[in-house]
Design an enzyme around this catalytic site. Structure first.
Site, PDB file in Angstrom:
ATOM      1  N   HIS A 121       0.835  -1.205   0.000  1.00  0.00           N
ATOM      2  CA  HIS A 121       0.000   0.000   0.000  1.00  0.00           C
ATOM      3  C   HIS A 121       0.868   1.253   0.000  1.00  0.00           C
ATOM      4  CE1 HIS A 121      -2.761   2.867   2.238  1.00  0.00           C
ATOM      5  NE2 HIS A 121      -3.504   2.498   1.204  1.00  0.00           N
ATOM      6  N   GLU A 142       1.168  -0.652  -4.785  1.00  0.00           N
ATOM      7  CA  GLU A 142      -0.051   0.139  -4.981  1.00  0.00           C
ATOM      8  C   GLU A 142       0.312   1.591  -5.225  1.00  0.00           C
ATOM      9  OE1 GLU A 142      -3.983   2.158  -3.588  1.00  0.00           O
ATOM     10  OE2 GLU A 142      -2.120   2.210  -2.454  1.00  0.00           O
ATOM     11  N   ASP A 196      -1.383   5.483  -6.043  1.00  0.00           N
ATOM     12  CA  ASP A 196      -2.500   6.428  -6.193  1.00  0.00           C
ATOM     13  C   ASP A 196      -2.048   7.514  -7.155  1.00  0.00           C
ATOM     14  OD1 ASP A 196      -4.128   5.229  -4.129  1.00  0.00           O
ATOM     15  OD2 ASP A 196      -2.927   6.274  -2.629  1.00  0.00           O
ATOM     16  N   HIS A 238      -1.364  10.437  -2.770  1.00  0.00           N
ATOM     17  CA  HIS A 238      -2.676  10.012  -2.267  1.00  0.00           C
ATOM     18  C   HIS A 238      -3.713  11.110  -2.393  1.00  0.00           C
ATOM     19  CE1 HIS A 238      -5.701   9.136   0.919  1.00  0.00           C
ATOM     20  NE2 HIS A 238      -5.612   7.926   0.397  1.00  0.00           N
TER      21      HIS A 238
HETATM   22  O1  G3P Z   1      -6.707   1.582  -2.747  1.00  0.00           O
HETATM   23  C1  G3P Z   1      -6.923   0.803  -1.622  1.00  0.00           C
HETATM   24  C2  G3P Z   1      -6.762   1.731  -0.505  1.00  0.00           C
HETATM   25  O2  G3P Z   1      -5.537   2.346  -0.732  1.00  0.00           O
HETATM   26  C3  G3P Z   1      -7.849   2.750  -0.492  1.00  0.00           C
HETATM   27  O3  G3P Z   1      -7.590   3.659   0.457  1.00  0.00           O
HETATM   28  O4  G3P Z   1      -7.327   5.997   0.926  1.00  0.00           O
HETATM   29  O5  G3P Z   1      -5.386   4.489   1.151  1.00  0.00           O
HETATM   30  O6  G3P Z   1      -6.212   5.118  -1.091  1.00  0.00           O
HETATM   31  P1  G3P Z   1      -6.575   4.875   0.331  1.00  0.00           P
HETATM   32 CA    CA Z   2      -5.176   3.716  -2.684  1.00  0.00          CA
END
Ligand code: G3P
Ligand code: CA
Length: 340
Positions: free
Chosen positions: A40, A67, A69, A82
């Site tokens: 993440h 992951e 964003d 993010h």
């Molecule tokens: O994308 C899965 C998770 O990351 C969603 O929450 O707010 O950390 O992007 P966030």
């Molecule tokens: Ca995310």
């Protein structure tokens, strides 16, 4: 140089793109040998999030996917953050003090410094800062903010070096807002994936969003799986709704409290039936976000984060978003090495 790399990747044709995108077919829900470990924002429990250093640490720890964003720059380049408000995770306030402003983003007034107000060259001057106050602050100021092109390039080189296909799990942030200001995320993302031949069936890519329209569009325009993110139980998680979601998405990404709720005292409660019902609808289930610190971990685990992973594994989740991929892998290998 950063600008040139981004432009180069945007202009690549599918035929001329870097190779090595192939990956095994996705397993059907419930048949994976262990849940996917999705790093993440990189190994963000150890390194400031969404930096090449955080992704590299995650890959070297053994994560299956990193992951990412995405938000947009002023010109429409895609960078890993993010939020489009940058002051929580970068030194933008010190570098560009005069750019502070207020905007309404997805219905909320936000004051700060915004990715869409800075050029890629200006973004290149920023350095990442650790978001979480009780995590290591000693790396602040070291790492740049990467573009999606730089991340795909890192993925390709680390995949070659390690002899395994590392996946990228990409989230579109604030899709309606960015479309509304003429800087949509989805089209340039799909173009760059196509340029890298990573939009094809079997490519080690997941696309994700909290916005159903964004998920549908990406599912229609690529052959890679799309995941619909959710943050609470409700009408959207009825059996009927899950069946509808399964017509366009490969899975759901629920907050982990939708699977194991937590009470007001921070205690984990008995699990819901969401995993079972999502699987019945043919959907993968990838809950977020696993974090080991006491501020995040339910109190009845007594600080043992591995037990939390094992509880979710026993419930049959297909993947986990985690800030600490090493702990997820340790749990699945040592604490609950079950084969289904
Ligand atoms: O994308 C899965 C998770 O990351 C969603 O929450 O707010 O950390 O992007 P966030
Ligand atoms: Ca995310």
């Amino acid at each position: 140089m950063r600008f040139a790399l981004g432009l180069f990747c945007l202009l690549l044709t599918a035929g001329a793109a870097p190779s090595g995108a192939g990956a095994a077919e996705l397993a059907a829900p419930g048949t994976l040998p262990r849940p996917l470990v999705i790093a993440h924002r990189g190994a963000s429990g150890y390194v400031p999030e969404h930096t090449l250093a955080a992704y590299t640490r995650a890959i070297e720890q053994g994560a299956d996917y990193i992951e990412v964003d995405l938000v947009s720059t002023k010109e429409g380049y895609l960078i890993a953050r993010h939020e489009n408000e940058l002051s929580t995770t970068t030194d933008v306030a010190q570098r560009f003090p005069s750019r502070r402003t207020s905007k309404v983003i997805d219905g909320e007034t936000v004051t700060g410094w915004f990715s869409e107000d800075l050029t890629l060259d200006e973004i290149g001057e920023l350095r990442a800062r650790e978001r979480v106050p009780f995590r290591d602050q000693n790396q602040n100021g070291r790492y740049a903010i990467p573009t999606i092109a730089e991340i795909l390039s890192l993925r390709a080189s680390k995949s070659r070096e390690l002899g395994r296909q590392i996946g990228v799990y990409i989230e579109v942030k604030h899709p309606r807002y960015f479309r509304g200001i003429g800087r949509p995320i989805e089209e340039p993302l799909i173009s760059i994936l196509a340029a890298w031949a990573m939009d094809r069936a079997g490519s080690p890519i997941f696309l994700q969003a909290f916005d159903a329209g964004s998920v549908m569009m990406m599912a229609q325009r690529t052959q890679v799986p799309a995941i619909y993110l959710m943050d609470k139980l409700g009408p959207e998680t009825s059996d009927e709704s899950l069946k509808t979601i399964a017509t366009y998405a490969k899975g759901i990404g629920p907050a982990k409290t939708m699977i194991i709720p937590v009470d007001e005292n921070g205690r984990a409660l008995p699990p819901t039936d969401l995993v079972k019902r999502a699987h019945a609808a043919g959907l993968l289930v990838h809950p977020y976000t696993f974090r080991p610190e006491g501020a995040f971990l339910p109190v009845n685990y007594n600080g043992d984060a591995l037990r939390e992973y094992c509880d979710f594994r026993r419930l049959g989740v297909d993947g986990v978003f985690t800030d600490t991929p090493d702990l997820a892998l340790k749990a699945f290998a040592e604490s609950c090495p079950m084969t289904k």
